[in-house]
Design an enzyme around this catalytic site. Structure first.
Site, PDB file in Angstrom:
ATOM      1  N   LYS A 171       0.822  -1.213   0.000  1.00  0.00           N
ATOM      2  CA  LYS A 171       0.000   0.000   0.000  1.00  0.00           C
ATOM      3  C   LYS A 171       0.856   1.263   0.000  1.00  0.00           C
ATOM      4  O   LYS A 171       0.470   2.264  -0.575  1.00  0.00           O
ATOM      5  CB  LYS A 171      -0.968  -0.003   1.189  1.00  0.00           C
ATOM      6  CG  LYS A 171      -2.077  -1.014   1.005  1.00  0.00           C
ATOM      7  CD  LYS A 171      -3.349  -0.690   1.746  1.00  0.00           C
ATOM      8  CE  LYS A 171      -4.447  -1.604   1.253  1.00  0.00           C
ATOM      9  NZ  LYS A 171      -5.665  -1.564   2.033  1.00  0.00           N
TER      10      LYS A 171
ATOM     11  N   LYS B  99      -3.856 -10.201  -5.942  1.00  0.00           N
ATOM     12  CA  LYS B  99      -5.178 -10.554  -5.400  1.00  0.00           C
ATOM     13  C   LYS B  99      -6.255  -9.582  -5.885  1.00  0.00           C
ATOM     14  O   LYS B  99      -5.970  -8.415  -6.167  1.00  0.00           O
ATOM     15  CB  LYS B  99      -5.083 -10.631  -3.878  1.00  0.00           C
ATOM     16  CG  LYS B  99      -5.679  -9.496  -3.132  1.00  0.00           C
ATOM     17  CD  LYS B  99      -5.658  -9.677  -1.644  1.00  0.00           C
ATOM     18  CE  LYS B  99      -5.913  -8.306  -1.050  1.00  0.00           C
ATOM     19  NZ  LYS B  99      -6.977  -8.212  -0.117  1.00  0.00           N
TER      20      LYS B  99
ATOM     21  N   LYS C  18     -10.784  -4.475  -3.931  1.00  0.00           N
ATOM     22  CA  LYS C  18     -11.828  -3.505  -4.265  1.00  0.00           C
ATOM     23  C   LYS C  18     -11.266  -2.132  -4.626  1.00  0.00           C
ATOM     24  O   LYS C  18     -11.919  -1.326  -5.257  1.00  0.00           O
ATOM     25  CB  LYS C  18     -12.867  -3.402  -3.145  1.00  0.00           C
ATOM     26  CG  LYS C  18     -12.309  -2.981  -1.798  1.00  0.00           C
ATOM     27  CD  LYS C  18     -13.441  -2.796  -0.805  1.00  0.00           C
ATOM     28  CE  LYS C  18     -13.392  -3.759   0.354  1.00  0.00           C
ATOM     29  NZ  LYS C  18     -12.248  -3.577   1.262  1.00  0.00           N
TER      30      LYS C  18
HETATM   31  N1  AQP Z   1      -9.087 -11.465  -3.148  1.00  0.00           N
HETATM   32  C1  AQP Z   1      -9.417 -11.985  -1.988  1.00  0.00           C
HETATM   33  N2  AQP Z   1      -9.517 -13.321  -1.826  1.00  0.00           N
HETATM   34  C2  AQP Z   1      -9.874 -13.857  -0.642  1.00  0.00           C
HETATM   35  N3  AQP Z   1     -10.145 -13.121   0.458  1.00  0.00           N
HETATM   36  C3  AQP Z   1     -10.067 -11.782   0.349  1.00  0.00           C
HETATM   37  N4  AQP Z   1     -10.279 -10.777   1.238  1.00  0.00           N
HETATM   38  C4  AQP Z   1     -10.062  -9.603   0.616  1.00  0.00           C
HETATM   39  N5  AQP Z   1      -9.724  -9.796  -0.660  1.00  0.00           N
HETATM   40  C5  AQP Z   1      -9.704 -11.144  -0.863  1.00  0.00           C
HETATM   41  C6  AQP Z   1     -10.664 -10.981   2.619  1.00  0.00           C
HETATM   42  O1  AQP Z   1     -11.739 -10.107   2.909  1.00  0.00           O
HETATM   43  C7  AQP Z   1     -11.633  -9.678   4.263  1.00  0.00           C
HETATM   44  C8  AQP Z   1     -11.774  -8.197   4.374  1.00  0.00           C
HETATM   45  O2  AQP Z   1     -10.808  -7.520   3.653  1.00  0.00           O
HETATM   46  P1  AQP Z   1     -10.727  -5.930   3.770  1.00  0.00           P
HETATM   47  O3  AQP Z   1     -11.649  -5.304   2.834  1.00  0.00           O
HETATM   48  O4  AQP Z   1     -10.865  -5.514   5.168  1.00  0.00           O
HETATM   49  O5  AQP Z   1      -9.262  -5.635   3.378  1.00  0.00           O
HETATM   50  P2  AQP Z   1      -8.406  -6.189   2.233  1.00  0.00           P
HETATM   51  O6  AQP Z   1      -7.952  -7.574   2.525  1.00  0.00           O
HETATM   52  O7  AQP Z   1      -7.334  -5.154   2.026  1.00  0.00           O
HETATM   53  O8  AQP Z   1      -9.412  -6.248   1.001  1.00  0.00           O
HETATM   54  P3  AQP Z   1      -9.349  -5.430  -0.322  1.00  0.00           P
HETATM   55  O9  AQP Z   1     -10.532  -5.760  -1.146  1.00  0.00           O
HETATM   56  O10 AQP Z   1      -8.014  -5.634  -0.954  1.00  0.00           O
HETATM   57  O11 AQP Z   1      -9.504  -3.965   0.224  1.00  0.00           O
HETATM   58  P4  AQP Z   1      -8.735  -2.678  -0.160  1.00  0.00           P
HETATM   59  O12 AQP Z   1      -8.672  -2.689  -1.659  1.00  0.00           O
HETATM   60  O13 AQP Z   1      -9.577  -1.567   0.387  1.00  0.00           O
HETATM   61  O14 AQP Z   1      -7.406  -2.767   0.490  1.00  0.00           O
HETATM   62  C9  AQP Z   1     -10.319 -10.198   4.810  1.00  0.00           C
HETATM   63  O15 AQP Z   1     -10.586 -11.356   5.575  1.00  0.00           O
HETATM   64  C10 AQP Z   1      -9.562 -10.553   3.583  1.00  0.00           C
HETATM   65  O16 AQP Z   1      -8.657 -11.609   3.816  1.00  0.00           O
END
Ligand code: AQP
Length: 330
Positions: free
Chosen positions: A113, A195, A198
């Site tokens: 990040k 991965k 969002k």
């Molecule tokens: N691609 C993924 N595959 C499996 N699990 C996922 N999680 C997120 N992306 C995947 C799981 O969702 C939960 C919440 O995630 P989060 O939104 O709090 O943060 P993150 O992991 O940083 O998800 P994003 O979508 O990548 O968010 P942004 O883009 O805002 O940083 C967690 O349990 C995570 O493992």
């Protein structure tokens, strides 16, 4: 016998993806009957990257409605907004004082990040995992169901719990991650080596839980595959491997069954079927979501009652922590 405690959450940093659904929320549903579950919408985490205030408010309420639409039940689980329970921020401060800079700077998510947002390299992004540790430890969670990407943060939460316990006597339960083997890491549709996220700049890289059928068809059609032309689950075909994982998660069929079904069939047909399976899987969630969003009073009741229940437990742990570190009682 006391029920084991589960804690997990998602950031309202945008619309939730099918990665969030398959890797996290889908697994939370089945835990509700057996465990004492706390599911949070972690808005304090979300502001570690810049958010537009009115969008953050909208996203927070929408994530709550998505939780409920996916099958979380406020009668069974404590569902709450993180910023409504001030103990999260308070325990974070105490845990910051026993967190090592070296360990925090080795966190993969921080490294990724910070690369993306060099001009916004704020301290919140650096101490994000400490806040996450506070989230978990406040509820004395036994288990934390997360996707594979959160494993390293969980390790830190365990280290902090042990460090605090060693220094001040037993206070925190040391939590275990609960990571499902299948679907633990759903990959980007545009770059199957990273991965699905969002906050990806390319909207074709992810499918949102609330995406309309046409968008889903378009995104699946454009998903990166390869020139091998076989529907097989292996590391030489990362794009196809990811699509098979998604197919399996939504259809309930094993990877082997799907491979057999599509033997000798081209990617075009496979993708068409996959899009329809995702659309049908998301349809009931989207319908329920639309109904819930018409009933804001109900949503407000859910998050207010959730915050009350969560605060009661969280404050109990925080009082103990304050006493142990030597703060005078109010
Ligand atoms: N691609 C993924 N595959 C499996 N699990 C996922 N999680 C997120 N992306 C995947 C799981 O969702 C939960 C919440 O995630 P989060 O939104 O709090 O943060 P993150 O992991 O940083 O998800 P994003 O979508 O990548 O968010 P942004 O883009 O805002 O940083 C967690 O349990 C995570 O493992």
């Amino acid at each position: 016998m006391e029920r084991k405690v589960v804690f997990s959450g998602v950031q309202p940093s945008g619309g939730l993806t099918i990665g969030n659904y398959i890797g996290a929320i889908k697994n939370w549903i089945s835990l509700q009957d057996e465990y004492d579950c706390y599911y949070s919408i972690v808005d304090l985490h979300a502001i570690t990257v810049p958010q537009v205030p009115k969008d953050l408010r909208k996203n927070t309420l929408e994530v709550l409605a998505v939780y409920l639409a996916c099958g979380l039940e406020p009668e069974k689980s404590t569902i709450f907004i993180q910023s409504h329970v001030s103990a999260h921020a308070e325990l974070t401060w105490v845990l910051n004082t026993i967190s090592y800079m070296g360990q925090l700077s080795r966190m993969t998510q921080f490294k990724e990040k910070s690369r993306k947002s060099e001009e916004n390299l704020n301290a919140g992004l650096f101490t994000y995992p400490v806040l996450m540790a506070a989230d978990i430890l406040l509820y004395q969670a036994d288990l934390v169901p997360v996707g594979d990407d959160q494993k390293q943060h969980l390790e830190l939460a365990r280290d902090l719990a042990e460090r605090f316990n060693n220094r001040y006597s037993y206070t925190f339960k040391v939590p275990e991650p609960l990571i499902k083997k299948e679907g633990a890491r759903i990959m980007s549709l545009q770059d199957p080596e990273s991965k699905m996220s969002k906050s990806d700049e390319n909207e074709n890289a992810y499918i949102l839980i609330l995406d309309k059928p046409d968008a889903i068809r378009r995104k699946v059609k454009r998903a990166v595959t390869d020139s091998i032309g076989e529907i097989k689950y292996n590391d030489q075909q990362l794009g196809v491997k990811n699509l098979l994982t998604i197919y399996s998660a939504f259809s309930g069929h094993s990877i082997e069954e799907i491979e057999n079904k599509y033997e000798g069939v081209g990617y075009g047909k496979f993708k068409e079927d996959l899009a329809e399976i995702i659309i049908e899987g998301l349809r009931p969630i989207q319908e329920k979501f639309d109904d819930l969003m018409k009933n804001k009073d109900y949503l407000e009741r859910v998050y207010k009652e959730g915050a009350e229940r969560a605060s009661y437990i969280a404050n109990k742990t925080l009082r103990k922590v304050y006493r142990k570190v030597g703060f005078i009682q109010k």
